[in-house]
Design a protein around this motif. Structure first.
Motif, PDB file in Angstrom:
ATOM      1  N   GLY A 612       0.724  -1.180  -0.018  1.00 17.13           N
ATOM      2  CA  GLY A 612      -0.028   0.072  -0.181  1.00 17.13           C
ATOM      3  C   GLY A 612       0.723   1.180  -0.149  1.00 17.13           C
ATOM      4  N   LYS A 613       2.071   1.259  -0.376  1.00 13.92           N
ATOM      5  CA  LYS A 613       2.980   2.492  -0.533  1.00 13.92           C
ATOM      6  C   LYS A 613       3.429   2.445  -2.149  1.00 13.92           C
ATOM      7  CE  LYS A 613       2.863   3.057   3.872  1.00 13.92           C
ATOM      8  NZ  LYS A 613       4.121   2.781   4.915  1.00 13.92           N
ATOM      9  N   PRO A 614       2.660   2.619  -2.910  1.00 12.15           N
ATOM     10  CA  PRO A 614       3.112   2.720  -4.312  1.00 12.15           C
ATOM     11  C   PRO A 614       3.892   3.959  -4.609  1.00 12.15           C
ATOM     12  CG  PRO A 614       0.785   3.292  -4.323  1.00 12.15           C
ATOM     13  CD  PRO A 614       1.056   2.821  -2.867  1.00 12.15           C
ATOM     14  N   TRP A 615       3.882   5.055  -3.919  1.00 11.08           N
ATOM     15  CA  TRP A 615       4.572   6.232  -4.007  1.00 11.08           C
ATOM     16  C   TRP A 615       6.113   5.888  -3.685  1.00 11.08           C
ATOM     17  CZ3 TRP A 615       7.412   8.200   0.137  1.00 11.08           C
ATOM     18  CH2 TRP A 615       7.153   7.909   1.332  1.00 11.08           C
ATOM     19  N   LYS A 616       6.331   4.858  -2.833  1.00 10.16           N
ATOM     20  CA  LYS A 616       7.791   4.690  -2.787  1.00 10.16           C
ATOM     21  C   LYS A 616       8.314   3.852  -3.982  1.00 10.16           C
ATOM     22  CE  LYS A 616       8.578   4.503   2.617  1.00 10.16           C
ATOM     23  NZ  LYS A 616       9.104   3.692   3.492  1.00 10.16           N
ATOM     24  N   TRP A 739      -3.948   3.433  -3.470  1.00  9.57           N
ATOM     25  CA  TRP A 739      -4.138   2.087  -3.396  1.00  9.57           C
ATOM     26  C   TRP A 739      -3.220   1.608  -2.145  1.00  9.57           C
ATOM     27  CZ3 TRP A 739      -1.075   3.067  -8.666  1.00  9.57           C
ATOM     28  CH2 TRP A 739      -1.834   3.362  -9.603  1.00  9.57           C
ATOM     29  N   THR A 740      -4.164   2.151  -1.229  1.00  9.70           N
ATOM     30  CA  THR A 740      -3.569   1.858   0.348  1.00  9.70           C
ATOM     31  C   THR A 740      -4.396   0.699   0.781  1.00  9.70           C
ATOM     32  OG1 THR A 740      -4.976   3.365   1.078  1.00  9.70           O
ATOM     33  CG2 THR A 740      -2.929   4.242   0.540  1.00  9.70           C
ATOM     34  N   THR A 741      -5.480   0.174   0.288  1.00 10.24           N
ATOM     35  CA  THR A 741      -6.100  -0.950   0.992  1.00 10.24           C
ATOM     36  C   THR A 741      -5.638  -2.406   0.237  1.00 10.24           C
ATOM     37  OG1 THR A 741      -8.006  -0.853  -0.771  1.00 10.24           O
ATOM     38  CG2 THR A 741      -8.039   0.500   1.310  1.00 10.24           C
ATOM     39  N   PRO A 742      -5.692  -3.471   1.152  1.00 12.56           N
ATOM     40  CA  PRO A 742      -5.409  -4.623   0.580  1.00 12.56           C
ATOM     41  C   PRO A 742      -6.143  -5.084  -0.716  1.00 12.56           C
ATOM     42  CG  PRO A 742      -5.514  -4.833   2.657  1.00 12.56           C
ATOM     43  CD  PRO A 742      -5.810  -3.458   2.310  1.00 12.56           C
ATOM     44  N   ALA A 743      -7.276  -4.589  -0.941  1.00 12.99           N
ATOM     45  CA  ALA A 743      -8.109  -4.848  -2.147  1.00 12.99           C
ATOM     46  C   ALA A 743      -7.217  -4.219  -3.504  1.00 12.99           C
ATOM     47  CB  ALA A 743      -9.565  -4.255  -1.936  1.00 12.99           C
TER      48      ALA A 743
END
Length: 751
Positions: A612-616, A739-743
């Motif tokens: 849930g950390k796509p920005w990284k 996009w932070t949730t497991p779903a």
């Protein structure tokens, strides 16, 4: 020709003939953005010579000097050329090929040195050298000869502009060898004063390589001297380990002489047919244009828009290099030398080889399913022929040989990926499954112990690589399990899914790494994760910890949860080697412990999406794209490896990457372009717009697919191939709510 030269030519033409548009509106050919010298300096190990996409012939200059830096025959800092050989590996660490060396000579220079086997050579300058897709040119300054090279699929075509000389001519030297390569039997026969045929059999990395050739000269030679082991022969043909021929003729000032060589792995009849089919005339410029047009067509499958010319040059150069392998092996009539040492006929497909599968299964083969789906079918047919000939699918095959270089049985993810993408609907599914199981049930390379113990135990045999083997076998087993499930083979599915979990047997909670393990179940003592040892394949424990692409969630869980996993992932990029650390030659492109110059690290930057950390991920992927590639001779941070390094860049720059190369899913990273257009099969088109794209705007805010916002950090292959429109909204600050949730995470098996 550079773009500047194109513009200058256009301006001159307009001045003379008149134009309705200004020169800066003349459409660039995409080939003008390609620099074939990328990777010829530093660790890239590429060659700059002439070839066509996936062609049999790689006609390129050879310095004639051995060594790691000259694995591809050429190293940018060198200043001599011994000749031009017709087969080269692209970006590998394996010193083989260099077959059928042709060298122009005359009476103006007779220099030799011990280092090139006392062969004649000429100095040259990069100021009088040029390369573009399908063409290479260099001025041999000691001879005063200008050399030009181009190619078709199975022929190499040379044009030499000679000065006035009574002793002009050529040497074809079949004893010439570099690095691991050595001739075992060679043969030359003069058919007439324009035609020579022969073959070169050799042993090296490819233990039984066979190259048949037929050479035709546009100018009849006046004399022909044949040598066997440097002794002059009086016969019209010679056979031995070390043979060569020297042909001579007189030339006028600026006289052009064309030499065409056709090739086959099966026979001289085949090499002759190659010439007849592909090089019937003597118009060099027409062949050059033909090769350029083929490249332009292939490069045009992806068009990008960008104000950053350097980025654009990187893109089209890497796109070019993604198509230098695999290479064609079969003749015009389908004949080829098989991995069993026998001659076979490829029926209804082209036989390919040079499969660097430990590298290319990760990104190159998924890219081929987008760009070259028909060739993918030929690649899989080539795997199946290898299986029929040897009982196994290829591991690292080339020129009709299995080299068994590197590890895993990675033809399997390539097959499974193609199967689920619908490219193998016409194939025998039972044969596919049988072939996929073959390596997994063999007893070689630690696989017997892996089956019995659930892991490959420590041993001190050469290249034991126990941990690496276990995790790569486990991934390949997962791929087999997916195919078994699709074919309703429940027993095999369960069996291989259990094997797919074998990576866990190496997890050591004390060190929080995958640790080498003895056959008695005890972990190796004196374990240091950053050390490079025989327990990890060209890597260390940091690199291989992350290679569970089929079960990232399982890896997160066993590590201690998302927070602990993220901390460890952060450390991967920030735990820098110390000055006194012993880094091997393949540990390059370092960012902390991350090594972009070697393939096991290639998916790691994308793993933040699973937390849930796509920005990284977006930060790291942009950093890698900007720092590890350049369209210059020293532009690859590691071996290019038959298209894998390039394919990583191509896909990543478009904004997505296959973390699991066989699940049909591409995980989002960060794109580079204003716009990209992909030409797809069935006349479909995928347009990707990148709103606010710029060097500073590396963070994704939202992604839309055909107008609908995507609530997930990945996209499916079928969504790409259906065509339509993807829109990335970019900004210079991260969207930490995206996009932070497991779903929204990419799918990951937990079993």
């Amino acid at each position: 020709m550079t773009r500047q030269a194109v513009f200058l030519l256009a301006a001159i033409t307009c001045f003379i003939h008149g134009c309705s548009q200004t020169p800066n509106k003349v459409k660039d050919r995409l080939t003008s953005y390609v620099n074939p010298f990328m990777g010829t300096d530093g660790p890239g190990n590429t060659y700059p010579g002439a070839t066509v996409p996936f062609g049999m012939v790689q006609l390129s200059p050879d310095h004639g000097l051995s060594g790691w830096d000259r694995i591809a025959g050429y190293f940018y800092p060198d200043t001599i050329i011994t000749g031009f050989s017709h087969m080269h590996l692209t970006g590998t660490g394996a010193g083989d090929l260099y077959d059928i060396l042709l060298s122009p000579v005359n009476s103006k220079a007779t220099k030799t040195i011990k280092e090139n086997g006392n062969r004649p050579y000429s100095t040259f300058s990069h100021d009088n050298e040029h390369a573009e897709p399908g063409y290479y040119q260099v001025y041999l300054q000691d001879y005063g000869i200008n050399a030009e090279l181009t190619a078709t699929q199975r022929t190499g075509i040379h044009q030499y502009t000679f000065p006035q000389d009574e002793q002009s001519g050529f040497i074809i030297d079949l004893g010439y060898a570099l690095n691991w390569d050595a001739p075992t039997e060679t043969y030359i026969k003069v058919l007439d004063n324009n035609t020579i045929e022969g073959y070169r059999f050799s042993s090296g990395w490819a233990s039984d390589q066979r190259v048949f050739f037929t050479a035709k000269f546009s100018k009849p030679f006046e004399t022909a001297e044949l040598f066997n082991d440097n002794a002059l022969s009086s016969h019209p043909s010679v056979k031995g380990k070390n043979t060569k021929i020297i042909v001579r003729f007189a030339t006028e000032e600026q006289e052009k002489v064309l030499v065409k060589l056709g090739f086959s792995s099966a026979s001289n009849a085949g090499s002759g047919k190659s010439l007849i089919a592909e090089a019937p005339h003597n118009n060099f410029d027409a062949y050059r244009q033909q090769a350029s047009d083929v490249w332009e067509s292939e490069l045009s499958k992806i068009t990008i828009e960008s104000h950053n010319i350097t980025w654009k040059e990187k893109f089209y150069t890497t796109l070019y290099q993604s198509m230098l392998a695999p290479t064609l092996l079969s003749d015009t009539d389908g004949q080829y030398k098989g991995a069993d040492g026998q001659y076979h006929t490829a029926k209804d497909y082209n036989k390919y080889d040079t499969f660097s599968l430990w590298d290319t299964f990760r990104a190159a083969h998924p890219l081929y399913t987008i760009m070259h789906p028909d060739r993918v079918k030929d690649f899989v047919s080539s795997f199946l022929s290898h299986y029929k000939e040897t009982g196994l699918t290829p591991v690292w095959s080339m020129h009709g040989n299995e080299t068994n270089m590197m590890i895993g049985y990675h033809a399997i993810p390539v097959i499974v990926d193609a199967y689920f993408k619908g490219l193998l609907n016409d194939f025998d599914s039972e044969l596919l499954f049988e072939a996929c199981k073959s390596n997994a049930m063999s007893d070689e390379h630690g696989i017997k112990e892996y089956r019995e113990l659930g892991y490959v135990p420590v041993s001190y045999d050469h290249e034991n690589w126990s941990v690496s083997k276990t995790v790569e076998y486990a991934y390949d087993d997962w791929c087999i399990a997916q195919l078994a499930k699709a074919l309703n083979k429940s027993e095999e599915h369960n069996y291989f899914m259990n094997r797919a979990a074998n990576w866990q047997h190496h997890y050591d909670s004390e060190s929080s790494f995958l640790r080498p393990k003895h056959a008695d179940g005890s972990f190796l003592i004196d374990f240091v994760a950053k050390d490079y040892t025989d327990h990890f394949c060209e890597s260390n424990a940091w690199h291989y910890f992350w290679f569970v692409p089929h079960n990232i969630q399982g890896l997160v869980d066993i590590t201690g949860g998302a927070q602990r996993f993220e901390e460890k992932l952060d450390s991967m990029f920030t735990y820098h080697p110390k000055e006194d650390d012993q880094l091997p030659i393949f540990s390059t492109g370092m960012i902390g412990q991350y090594a972009h110059g070697n393939e096991p690290s290639h998916h790691v930057g994308y793993l933040y999406n699973y937390l849930g950390k796509p920005w990284k991920t977006q930060e790291r992927i942009r950093q890698i794209m900007e720092t590890q590639y350049a369209p210059t001779p020293n532009g690859h941070c590691g071996n290019e490896d038959c298209g894998q390094m390039s394919s990583w860049y191509i896909l990543s720059s478009l904004g997505f990457y296959p973390v699991n190369p066989a699940d049909g899913i591409y995980v989002f990273g960060t794109p580079l372009w204003q716009k990209a257009t992909l030409q797809l099969p069935d006349d479909k088109e995928l347009i990707i717009n990148y709103e606010n794209a710029s060097p500073a705007n590396k963070y994704i805010q939202k992604v839309f697919l055909n107008g609908q916002e995507l609530k997930r950090s990945y996209i499916h292959h079928h969504e790409l191939m259906n065509g339509g429109k993807i829109e990335f909204i970019m900004q210079d600050t991260p969207n930490k709510q995206l996009w932070t949730t497991p779903a929204s995470y990419p799918p990951s098996s937990t079993k």
